[in-house]
Design a protein around this motif. Sequence first.
Motif: not given
Length: 320
Positions: A194-203
Amino acid sequence: MKPLMWAAYVLAFAAAAWGLSHLRAGLRERAAGAAFPPSGRFVEVGTTRVHYVTRGEGPDVVLIHGMSGNLRDMTFSLVDRLAKDFRVTAFDRPGMGYTDRLHDGGETIVEQAALLSAASRALGLEKPVLMGQSYGGSVALAWAVEFPETISALVLTASPSHPWDGGMSWLYKVNSHPILGPLAIPFEAAWVPSGYVQGAVESVFDPQDMPPGYDSHIGAPLTIRRAALRTNALHRAGLLDQIAELEPRYDVLSSMPVELVHGTADKTVGLHIHSEPLAERLPHARLTVLDGIGHMPHHVREGAVVEAIRRALERAGKRD
């Protein structure tokens, strides 16, 4: 141990891992659907169900979301802001959110435009002003070129419009591959943190910050469903060729009011490659350049996008 026996063990392990990944992916998909159920209603176009949200009253505005997203990107704040003065409709593109896929091969931007324009007519929307963001802007361009009589004006926000040099990320290459994609996607859907998905959204918002609450609203887990991962990759894989095929036909838009909004710091869709040459080509195009703004101006400079939509309505003679 004999090589054939080793191979048998490896194959058995791979098959078990693949099956377990499918099982876990299914559980995650059900959880995503429970956490982010359809937020709107459905209209049928033939045998295809199209998910949409409509709010407000007044002249019609249609919004099309970008890649890896769904209509929740538009309902975060933009729909409600526009709905104070207009009837605003946001669609899920086919295969994303809750709109059905048309087929398993990845819908072209023209196919998507045909579906959404038919859905718009089925809902009784009267020659809306059409706004698309990023990949959704390419779909909006295809809609305007193919069915110009169905809309009154076009607004493109950080949208691809011209062929470009460069390839795709390795993830899109794998997920769109006819063999590797179906093999890899269940593992991604099952195990991506889920942290990867969160980071992708933020980027996506770089160099700006993601607005507070956006991540909890957008429904990013809907994007890592198996069918959505495949659809999204196929859409991306086909975009360059489809834009190259569409671009020679832009003269159809020569008399249409067109508003372009693009940030100078957009590293996803380059201002100089796309919006600037389109503005030079179309005599009725107006380009708003946002200094230092990245790929998501409809959130970080929402007012500029709202004003572009208002100008488009005025230029089309749609304002009361």
